[in-house]
Structure formats: C-alpha cells, structure tokens
Design a protein around this motif. Sequence first.
Motif, mmCIF file in Angstrom:
data_model
loop_
_atom_site.group_PDB
_atom_site.id
_atom_site.type_symbol
_atom_site.label_atom_id
_atom_site.label_comp_id
_atom_site.label_asym_id
_atom_site.label_seq_id
_atom_site.Cartn_x
_atom_site.Cartn_y
_atom_site.Cartn_z
ATOM 1 N N PRO A 186 0.811 -1.230 0.000
ATOM 2 C CA PRO A 186 0.000 0.000 0.000
ATOM 3 C C PRO A 186 0.840 1.275 0.000
ATOM 4 O O PRO A 186 0.325 2.352 -0.314
ATOM 5 C CB PRO A 186 -0.810 -0.115 1.302
ATOM 6 C CG PRO A 186 -0.767 -1.562 1.659
ATOM 7 C CD PRO A 186 0.552 -2.065 1.185
ATOM 8 N N ARG A 187 2.109 1.180 0.350
ATOM 9 C CA ARG A 187 2.971 2.365 0.435
ATOM 10 C C ARG A 187 3.807 2.580 -0.824
ATOM 11 O O ARG A 187 4.844 3.229 -0.785
ATOM 12 C CB ARG A 187 3.895 2.247 1.641
ATOM 13 C CG ARG A 187 3.160 2.193 2.973
ATOM 14 C CD ARG A 187 4.140 2.138 4.128
ATOM 15 N NE ARG A 187 3.446 2.111 5.414
ATOM 16 C CZ ARG A 187 4.072 2.070 6.596
ATOM 17 N NH1 ARG A 187 5.406 2.057 6.645
ATOM 18 N NH2 ARG A 187 3.385 2.051 7.711
ATOM 19 N N MET A 188 3.349 2.073 -1.930
ATOM 20 C CA MET A 188 4.076 2.242 -3.192
ATOM 21 C C MET A 188 4.190 3.713 -3.564
ATOM 22 O O MET A 188 3.239 4.490 -3.411
ATOM 23 C CB MET A 188 3.374 1.481 -4.326
ATOM 24 C CG MET A 188 3.487 -0.032 -4.245
ATOM 25 S SD MET A 188 2.651 -0.837 -5.634
ATOM 26 C CE MET A 188 3.687 -0.327 -6.998
ATOM 27 N N THR A 189 5.355 4.089 -4.064
ATOM 28 C CA THR A 189 5.563 5.463 -4.516
ATOM 29 C C THR A 189 5.008 5.633 -5.931
ATOM 30 O O THR A 189 4.679 4.645 -6.613
ATOM 31 C CB THR A 189 7.055 5.813 -4.515
ATOM 32 O OG1 THR A 189 7.729 4.976 -5.480
ATOM 33 C CG2 THR A 189 7.660 5.599 -3.139
ATOM 34 N N ALA A 190 4.929 6.883 -6.362
ATOM 35 C CA ALA A 190 4.426 7.166 -7.711
ATOM 36 C C ALA A 190 5.339 6.534 -8.766
ATOM 37 O O ALA A 190 4.869 6.038 -9.791
ATOM 38 C CB ALA A 190 4.339 8.671 -7.924
ATOM 39 N N ALA A 191 6.649 6.546 -8.501
ATOM 40 C CA ALA A 191 7.599 5.953 -9.447
ATOM 41 C C ALA A 191 7.412 4.446 -9.542
ATOM 42 O O ALA A 191 7.475 3.861 -10.630
ATOM 43 C CB ALA A 191 9.038 6.278 -9.023
ATOM 44 N N GLN A 192 7.158 3.790 -8.413
ATOM 45 C CA GLN A 192 6.937 2.339 -8.400
ATOM 46 C C GLN A 192 5.647 1.983 -9.132
ATOM 47 O O GLN A 192 5.592 1.001 -9.880
ATOM 48 C CB GLN A 192 6.903 1.826 -6.963
ATOM 49 C CG GLN A 192 8.250 1.856 -6.261
ATOM 50 C CD GLN A 192 8.146 1.498 -4.788
ATOM 51 O OE1 GLN A 192 7.162 1.829 -4.107
ATOM 52 N NE2 GLN A 192 9.166 0.804 -4.278
ATOM 53 N N ILE A 193 4.616 2.783 -8.922
ATOM 54 C CA ILE A 193 3.340 2.560 -9.614
ATOM 55 C C ILE A 193 3.515 2.702 -11.123
ATOM 56 O O ILE A 193 2.984 1.909 -11.908
ATOM 57 C CB ILE A 193 2.269 3.541 -9.101
ATOM 58 C CG1 ILE A 193 1.923 3.230 -7.646
ATOM 59 C CG2 ILE A 193 1.011 3.470 -9.972
ATOM 60 C CD1 ILE A 193 0.996 4.234 -7.004
ATOM 61 N N GLN A 194 4.282 3.719 -11.517
ATOM 62 C CA GLN A 194 4.533 3.929 -12.941
ATOM 63 C C GLN A 194 5.292 2.746 -13.550
ATOM 64 O O GLN A 194 5.010 2.326 -14.675
ATOM 65 C CB GLN A 194 5.329 5.223 -13.148
ATOM 66 C CG GLN A 194 5.557 5.559 -14.621
ATOM 67 C CD GLN A 194 6.307 6.864 -14.799
ATOM 68 O OE1 GLN A 194 6.704 7.500 -13.833
ATOM 69 N NE2 GLN A 194 6.500 7.268 -16.042
ATOM 70 N N THR A 195 6.250 2.205 -12.804
ATOM 71 C CA THR A 195 7.029 1.056 -13.279
ATOM 72 C C THR A 195 6.132 -0.159 -13.480
ATOM 73 O O THR A 195 6.203 -0.849 -14.507
ATOM 74 C CB THR A 195 8.158 0.715 -12.288
ATOM 75 O OG1 THR A 195 9.041 1.825 -12.178
ATOM 76 C CG2 THR A 195 8.940 -0.507 -12.758
ATOM 77 N N VAL A 196 5.284 -0.446 -12.500
ATOM 78 C CA VAL A 196 4.351 -1.576 -12.602
ATOM 79 C C VAL A 196 3.413 -1.377 -13.780
ATOM 80 O O VAL A 196 3.136 -2.312 -14.547
ATOM 81 C CB VAL A 196 3.559 -1.739 -11.295
ATOM 82 C CG1 VAL A 196 2.469 -2.795 -11.470
ATOM 83 C CG2 VAL A 196 4.480 -2.122 -10.153
ATOM 84 N N SER A 197 2.930 -0.146 -13.941
ATOM 85 C CA SER A 197 2.018 0.165 -15.044
ATOM 86 C C SER A 197 2.686 -0.041 -16.395
ATOM 87 O O SER A 197 2.093 -0.619 -17.318
ATOM 88 C CB SER A 197 1.530 1.611 -14.912
ATOM 89 O OG SER A 197 0.706 1.964 -16.001
ATOM 90 N N GLN A 198 3.941 0.403 -16.508
ATOM 91 C CA GLN A 198 4.668 0.253 -17.758
ATOM 92 C C GLN A 198 4.930 -1.217 -18.078
ATOM 93 O O GLN A 198 4.766 -1.653 -19.225
ATOM 94 C CB GLN A 198 5.990 1.018 -17.677
ATOM 95 C CG GLN A 198 6.795 1.007 -18.970
ATOM 96 C CD GLN A 198 8.066 1.833 -18.862
ATOM 97 O OE1 GLN A 198 8.265 2.582 -17.911
ATOM 98 N NE2 GLN A 198 8.949 1.698 -19.845
ATOM 99 N N GLN A 199 5.328 -1.990 -17.088
ATOM 100 C CA GLN A 199 5.578 -3.416 -17.300
ATOM 101 C C GLN A 199 4.295 -4.145 -17.704
ATOM 102 O O GLN A 199 4.314 -5.001 -18.599
ATOM 103 C CB GLN A 199 6.167 -4.030 -16.033
ATOM 104 C CG GLN A 199 7.595 -3.600 -15.740
ATOM 105 C CD GLN A 199 8.131 -4.156 -14.441
ATOM 106 O OE1 GLN A 199 7.363 -4.587 -13.574
ATOM 107 N NE2 GLN A 199 9.446 -4.154 -14.273
#
Length: 238
Positions: A210-223
């Motif tokens: 739940p504490r994912m950063t915006a950069a981590q979310i973007q990485t998951v989204s891109q993958q």
Amino acid sequence: MVIILTFLGAILFFLSVMFVQQRTWRIILATITGLIFVGSTALMTLNYSHHFGMHKVTTTTTRRIYPVNSQMPLALYQPVETSGKDDVYIYKTSPHQAKPQHTQANEYTHSQIKWKQVTNPQLVTTTTRWRYKSNFYKFLYAWSGMDGTLVKRTNTLEYPRTYVLLTTKQAKQLQAKAKSAGGQQAQAAARQQGQAYVTSRVQAAMTKNPRMTAAQIQTVSQQAEQEFQAKMVRAMLK
C-alpha cells in the motif's frame, strides 16, 4: 616520426652512395644512413605485424535504446546467414529518431540479445582497441594509422522479458495485419482490454504494498502495458 626516418634514411643513403666522392666518408655515411633506414623499417614492420609499442585497451559503454515501433515492445533483427552469429539488430537511440540504427556487421563485431528483468532496453557495447603504451610510442609512430585499431567489439542488447523478438520480415507482416480492417478492430478492442489489464495489475501491486511510490506505480504500469502488448503481438502473428 618513424615514417619520416624511413624515407629520410633511404634518401640520404642514396645521396651518400652516389654523390660522396671521398671513399671513407662515403662508407661512414652509407653505413649510418643505411642503419637508419633498416632500423626504422624494422620498427615500422614490428608495429604493423606485432603491434610493437602498443597494448589492448577495453572500454564499455551503456546507452538507452528504444524500439523501432514506439507503440509495441519489439526487438527487431535482420537474419544474416543461418548460424545467427552475424545477425543485425535494429533500434533507435531516441524515441523521435526518424531513421533507425543497427549493430555493425563485420568480422570484428559480435552482437547478441539478453533478456533481463529491466524496465527499459539498453545497449552495452564492449570494445577492445590497440593503443600506444606511452606518448613516446605515439610520437614515434605518428601518422601510421595504427592507433585505435579495432580488435573486437561485442554489442549486448538487454531487453525486458516482456519484449517480443521478431525478424524484419515478421515486423512487416505484423504492420500489414495492424493496418487491415480486422486488425484495426482488434486494436480498438484491445485498447479497452489493455486498460483493464494494467489497472488490475496496479491494484494487485498496491494491495501487496500500500505504500508504493508514484515511481513504483509507474514502473508496474509500464511493465503491465508491455506484457499486454506482447500478448497482442503474439496473437496477431498466429
């Protein structure tokens, strides 16, 4: 410098033999100039044949690369012969590059692909060249053209595991299918499915962390987007 000595030694040897009248001086000058000519020629020959005064220097560079088709996660290559050792890989060095680049195709270069757990593709180039050991040898062999001679080069294209490896022929077939009426309908339907797929992957990742950063979310989204596009490419090629 050694090139100048070679020509100078040859000219002075000829002049001393032909125009020095006094026998003793003629022998002395011919011997000295002859030694200069023979010695400089030997040094030049050793440099060309055995790389005398040189050593191998290896450098490694890493640069970000982009797929030829910015809309699809594709790794493209042009097959050369049947062994696959000389295949040429095609890529861009910027997303807006008009004309794609390709890896070198020569006897000194080996190119390969490696699949890695990375987000963006990159090109790692390891180059080995002959360089002079010191400024003395660099001065001695000035203008010889040997400095920087390529020994070998290895291009390693590191792609995310979500990318699909295609030949240029397969890429043209894929492009033709995508432009067809059926292909456009399939793409329209896939866009909605893709959005849902990406959203579900992001939600699942956020549930775990739940504490994912915006950069981590973007990485998951891109993958996730790359994974879905890869599935669509494989489906269209069947």
